[in-house]
Design a protein around this motif. Sequence first.
Motif, short mmCIF file in Angstrom:
data_model
loop_
_atom_site.label_atom_id
_atom_site.label_comp_id
_atom_site.label_asym_id
_atom_site.label_seq_id
_atom_site.Cartn_x
_atom_site.Cartn_y
_atom_site.Cartn_z
N PRO A 1 0.81 -1.22 0.00
CA PRO A 1 0.00 0.00 0.00
C PRO A 1 0.84 1.27 0.00
N ALA A 2 2.01 1.22 0.60
CA ALA A 2 2.88 2.41 0.65
C ALA A 2 3.50 2.71 -0.72
N THR A 3 3.51 1.72 -1.60
CA THR A 3 4.06 1.91 -2.94
C THR A 3 2.95 1.76 -3.97
N ALA A 4 1.90 2.53 -3.81
CA ALA A 4 0.73 2.44 -4.68
C ALA A 4 1.09 2.71 -6.13
N LEU A 5 0.42 1.99 -6.99
CA LEU A 5 0.60 2.14 -8.42
C LEU A 5 -0.27 3.30 -8.91
N ALA A 6 0.31 4.19 -9.68
CA ALA A 6 -0.42 5.29 -10.29
C ALA A 6 -0.38 5.10 -11.80
N ILE A 7 -1.55 5.00 -12.41
CA ILE A 7 -1.62 4.86 -13.87
C ILE A 7 -2.03 6.21 -14.43
N TRP B 1 3.18 3.86 -12.75
CA TRP B 1 4.32 4.34 -11.97
C TRP B 1 4.18 3.94 -10.51
N ILE B 2 5.29 3.59 -9.91
CA ILE B 2 5.38 3.41 -8.46
C ILE B 2 6.40 4.45 -8.01
N GLY B 3 5.87 5.48 -7.37
CA GLY B 3 6.73 6.62 -7.07
C GLY B 3 7.19 7.24 -8.37
N ASP B 4 8.50 7.41 -8.53
CA ASP B 4 9.02 7.98 -9.77
C ASP B 4 9.60 6.91 -10.70
#
Length: 158
Positions: free
Chosen positions: A3-9, A58-61
């Motif tokens: 959860p701390a490394t959520a995926l952002a599409i 993306w996961i973070g950058d």
Amino acid sequence: MTPATALAIREGELDDPAVIALLRVHAEGMLAASPPGSCHFLDLSGLKQPEVRFFSAWIGDRLAGIGALKRLDAGHGELKSMRVAEAFLGQGVGRAMLEHLIATARAMGMTQLSLETGSTAPFAPALAMYAAHGFEPCGAFGDYRDGDPFSRFLTRAI
């Protein structure tokens, strides 16, 4: 992924150097697994066409994966350029991208999604993922032709 490394599409990012590099890896992988005449990936200019929507995960950058959706007609779309970055294989990135593309296609009013993928051993994980999401074998569609032993065609209603 945690959860701390959520995926952002995100839509787009085709000019990002990490995206361009992963597209290059994708093309090289396709050409290593199938003969050139049996590879149907879109190059950068193909992904920029108006009928194509491109997404990056993306996961973070860090770029975790890519995928695209091509409109074939009002109700029919095609999945294109699905690829997970090596560092994120087996972490659910491909599944998340696939689910995002299916939801996007539905929101665009599509009722059917199809795809072409390879038939050799490197494509087995992708074929299993597509089957788990309800994709079933079908004949060639769009501009594809039946009879290529290196191609598998799949489709599903959405």
